[in-house]
Scaffold this motif. Structure first.
Motif, PDB file in Angstrom:
ATOM      1  N   TRP A   2     -13.265 -14.492  22.794  1.00 44.41           N
ATOM      2  CA  TRP A   2     -12.107 -14.741  21.934  1.00 44.41           C
ATOM      3  C   TRP A   2     -10.936 -13.791  22.252  1.00 44.41           C
ATOM      4  N   LEU A   3     -11.241 -12.693  22.993  1.00 42.60           N
ATOM      5  CA  LEU A   3     -10.173 -11.769  23.351  1.00 42.60           C
ATOM      6  C   LEU A   3      -9.108 -12.432  24.216  1.00 42.60           C
ATOM      7  N   ASP A   4      -9.531 -13.364  25.061  1.00 38.49           N
ATOM      8  CA  ASP A   4      -8.605 -14.018  25.985  1.00 38.49           C
ATOM      9  C   ASP A   4      -7.534 -14.820  25.233  1.00 38.49           C
ATOM     10  N   PRO A   5      -7.912 -15.778  24.359  1.00 42.55           N
ATOM     11  CA  PRO A   5      -6.865 -16.509  23.620  1.00 42.55           C
ATOM     12  C   PRO A   5      -6.121 -15.634  22.615  1.00 42.55           C
ATOM     13  N   ALA A   6      -6.801 -14.617  22.060  1.00 42.88           N
ATOM     14  CA  ALA A   6      -6.116 -13.722  21.129  1.00 42.88           C
ATOM     15  C   ALA A   6      -4.993 -12.973  21.842  1.00 42.88           C
ATOM     16  N   LEU A   7      -5.282 -12.550  23.058  1.00 46.92           N
ATOM     17  CA  LEU A   7      -4.265 -11.876  23.837  1.00 46.92           C
ATOM     18  C   LEU A   7      -3.108 -12.821  24.166  1.00 46.92           C
ATOM     19  N   ALA A   8      -3.442 -14.077  24.479  1.00 51.16           N
ATOM     20  CA  ALA A   8      -2.403 -15.061  24.765  1.00 51.16           C
ATOM     21  C   ALA A   8      -1.483 -15.241  23.563  1.00 51.16           C
ATOM     22  N   LEU A   9      -2.059 -15.174  22.357  1.00 50.22           N
ATOM     23  CA  LEU A   9      -1.242 -15.301  21.150  1.00 50.22           C
ATOM     24  C   LEU A   9      -0.291 -14.111  21.009  1.00 50.22           C
ATOM     25  N   LEU A  10      -0.772 -12.918  21.331  1.00 49.15           N
ATOM     26  CA  LEU A  10       0.094 -11.738  21.308  1.00 49.15           C
ATOM     27  C   LEU A  10       1.209 -11.862  22.341  1.00 49.15           C
ATOM     28  N   VAL A  11       0.873 -12.408  23.496  1.00 49.77           N
ATOM     29  CA  VAL A  11       1.881 -12.640  24.533  1.00 49.77           C
ATOM     30  C   VAL A  11       2.974 -13.565  23.999  1.00 49.77           C
ATOM     31  N   ALA A  12       2.560 -14.618  23.286  1.00 47.90           N
ATOM     32  CA  ALA A  12       3.514 -15.580  22.735  1.00 47.90           C
ATOM     33  C   ALA A  12       4.477 -14.903  21.770  1.00 47.90           C
ATOM     34  N   VAL A  13       3.944 -14.026  20.921  1.00 52.17           N
ATOM     35  CA  VAL A  13       4.796 -13.313  19.951  1.00 52.17           C
ATOM     36  C   VAL A  13       5.798 -12.419  20.685  1.00 52.17           C
ATOM     37  N   ASN A  14       5.325 -11.723  21.724  1.00 54.14           N
ATOM     38  CA  ASN A  14       6.195 -10.835  22.491  1.00 54.14           C
ATOM     39  C   ASN A  14       7.310 -11.617  23.188  1.00 54.14           C
ATOM     40  N   ALA A  54     -12.126  -8.863  28.193  1.00 56.49           N
ATOM     41  CA  ALA A  54     -12.896 -10.021  27.718  1.00 56.49           C
ATOM     42  C   ALA A  54     -14.120 -10.258  28.593  1.00 56.49           C
ATOM     43  N   LYS A  55     -13.949 -10.093  29.904  1.00 56.92           N
ATOM     44  CA  LYS A  55     -15.064 -10.309  30.817  1.00 56.92           C
ATOM     45  C   LYS A  55     -16.097  -9.199  30.705  1.00 56.92           C
ATOM     46  N   LEU A  56     -15.624  -7.947  30.594  1.00 56.41           N
ATOM     47  CA  LEU A  56     -16.542  -6.809  30.540  1.00 56.41           C
ATOM     48  C   LEU A  56     -17.336  -6.764  29.241  1.00 56.41           C
ATOM     49  N   SER A  87      -8.427 -18.852  32.459  1.00 58.09           N
ATOM     50  CA  SER A  87      -8.032 -17.980  31.355  1.00 58.09           C
ATOM     51  C   SER A  87      -6.804 -18.524  30.633  1.00 58.09           C
ATOM     52  N   VAL A  88      -6.901 -18.596  29.299  1.00 53.69           N
ATOM     53  CA  VAL A  88      -5.755 -19.034  28.498  1.00 53.69           C
ATOM     54  C   VAL A  88      -4.621 -18.011  28.612  1.00 53.69           C
ATOM     55  N   ALA A  89      -4.976 -16.723  28.656  1.00 55.66           N
ATOM     56  CA  ALA A  89      -3.963 -15.685  28.772  1.00 55.66           C
ATOM     57  C   ALA A  89      -3.223 -15.793  30.108  1.00 55.66           C
ATOM     58  N   LEU A  90      -3.955 -16.033  31.182  1.00 60.13           N
ATOM     59  CA  LEU A  90      -3.302 -16.206  32.482  1.00 60.13           C
ATOM     60  C   LEU A  90      -2.484 -17.495  32.515  1.00 60.13           C
ATOM     61  N   TYR A  91      -2.943 -18.506  31.790  1.00 54.45           N
ATOM     62  CA  TYR A  91      -2.157 -19.746  31.682  1.00 54.45           C
ATOM     63  C   TYR A  91      -0.830 -19.448  30.988  1.00 54.45           C
ATOM     64  N   LEU A 124      -8.687 -20.076  20.648  1.00 55.67           N
ATOM     65  CA  LEU A 124      -9.396 -19.343  19.597  1.00 55.67           C
ATOM     66  C   LEU A 124     -10.400 -20.232  18.882  1.00 55.67           C
ATOM     67  N   LEU A 125     -10.022 -21.491  18.708  1.00 57.11           N
ATOM     68  CA  LEU A 125     -10.922 -22.430  18.031  1.00 57.11           C
ATOM     69  C   LEU A 125     -12.095 -22.826  18.928  1.00 57.11           C
ATOM     70  N   SER A 126     -11.855 -22.837  20.248  1.00 55.22           N
ATOM     71  CA  SER A 126     -12.922 -23.222  21.192  1.00 55.22           C
ATOM     72  C   SER A 126     -12.925 -22.250  22.376  1.00 55.22           C
ATOM     73  N   PRO A 127     -13.438 -21.014  22.197  1.00 53.04           N
ATOM     74  CA  PRO A 127     -13.456 -20.039  23.304  1.00 53.04           C
ATOM     75  C   PRO A 127     -14.366 -20.513  24.437  1.00 53.04           C
ATOM     76  N   ARG A 128     -14.065 -20.072  25.673  1.00 50.93           N
ATOM     77  CA  ARG A 128     -14.906 -20.451  26.812  1.00 50.93           C
ATOM     78  C   ARG A 128     -15.024 -19.274  27.775  1.00 50.93           C
TER      79      ARG A 128
END
Length: 310
Positions: free
Chosen positions: A188-200, A181-183, A46-50, A115-119
């Motif tokens: 794309w929810l995973d990297p989008a969330l990571a981006l929100l984390v970055a802003v915070n 994202a899993k459910l 997960s990008v968000a967990l990363y 976001l450009l390459s979701p997995r």
């Protein structure tokens, strides 16, 4: 005539050893949390967990910086540093803020790539449980640091505690987002969330830098503490006519206080000095980590404002 009270001139600041010990424990806690979060990332991809794990790298670096700064701040005043070394804590907090900003930029770059390459995510629930354990450890230790930082008036411990508290909130958001994202299957929810984390995280970093720079710029004590000082001046200034031009600043856990005290022109130096001693003792009793300077003036220097004793 000026009279100065400097209780810290020949000894270590109160609580310095305890603050340094807590900082050492913080390094250990940060390393454990870092390990758990990277395990969670490796389990899920997960990008968000990363991003959450990468912030823990910053936690380790910040904890080390705080440990070094607190050990420097614990040194007693010397000939080259007559006001002590307590401002070293602010350098730690500034460094931590800069590290947080750099981590946020790195997370943002990773999130945009996701976001450009979701997995698809691998084994997310086991990884989320590991990440949850790391978050609980952070939450408990953040509470401990915030309480100790407030008690010891340590900018370094408070900065660490606030950072860990922000990290806990980030982790909660990450856990909810990755599960969503899993459910839903919306990768794309995973990297989008990571981006929100970055802003915070970026906002948190800027806040730390701004607050710490304020300490380096000799900002005054908070209004509540200033009111406390004025109350002490009123209650223990018997014999003086007025006290004015109160100025304060804080350096780490130390508060520096200075003001002018007007006395009758016929009062002897000994009598004026006795009043100064009484005021200094009263201030030190309520504010042990303080240094007070009182400038004594004759009656014709009265400004008729400030703390009027008579």
């Amino acid at each position: 005539m000026s009279v100065t009270s400097s209780p810290q001139s020949t000894s270590r600041p109160r609580g310095a050893g305890r603050a340094a010990q807590l900082a050492l424990w913080t390094v250990g806690v940060a390393l454990v949390v870092l390990g758990l979060k990277f395990v969670a990332y490796l389990m899920t991809g997960s990008v968000a967990l990363y991003s959450d794990a990468l912030e823990s790298v910053v936690n380790v670096a910040a904890a080390l910086a705080a440990l070094i700064a607190l050990r420097v701040a614990a040194r007693p005043a010397d000939q080259n540093h007559p006001y002590g070394h307590t401002k070293a804590e602010y350098f730690s907090a500034v460094a931590e803020g800069v590290l947080i900003v750099l981590a946020a930029l790195s997370i943002g770059r990773e999130a945009i790539g996701g976001l450009l390459s979701p997995r698809e995510l691998d084994a997310p629930y086991a990884g989320l449980l590991v990440n949850l354990g790391a978050g609980l450890i952070n939450a408990l230790w953040a509470t401990r640091l915030l309480r100790a930082g407030a008690e010891l008036r340590s900018p370094a411990l408070l900065a660490d505690g606030r950072h860990l508290r922000a990290d806990v909130l980030t982790s909660v958001g990450v856990l909810l987002g990755v599960a969503a994202a899993k459910l839903t299957g919306l990768t794309w929810l995973d990297p989008a969330l990571a981006l929100l984390v970055a802003v915070n995280i970026l906002w948190s970093g800027f806040g730390l830098v701004r607050e710490s720079v304020g300490g380096l710029m000799d900002t005054a004590v908070d209004p509540q503490t200033e009111s406390q000082i004025r109350r002490i001046m009123r209650e223990h200034g018997d014999g003086a006519l007025e006290m004015h031009d109160l100025r304060t600043r804080h350096a780490g856990r130390l508060a520096f206080i200075e003001f002018h005290m007007v006395v009758p022109g016929e009062m002897s130096v000994q009598e004026a000095h006795t009043i100064c001693d009484r005021l200094e003792d009263a201030i030190r009793a309520e504010m042990p980590d303080s240094s007070t300077t009182i400038h004594v003036e004759p009656q014709d220097k009265a400004k008729h404002h400030g703390v009027l004793v008579l």
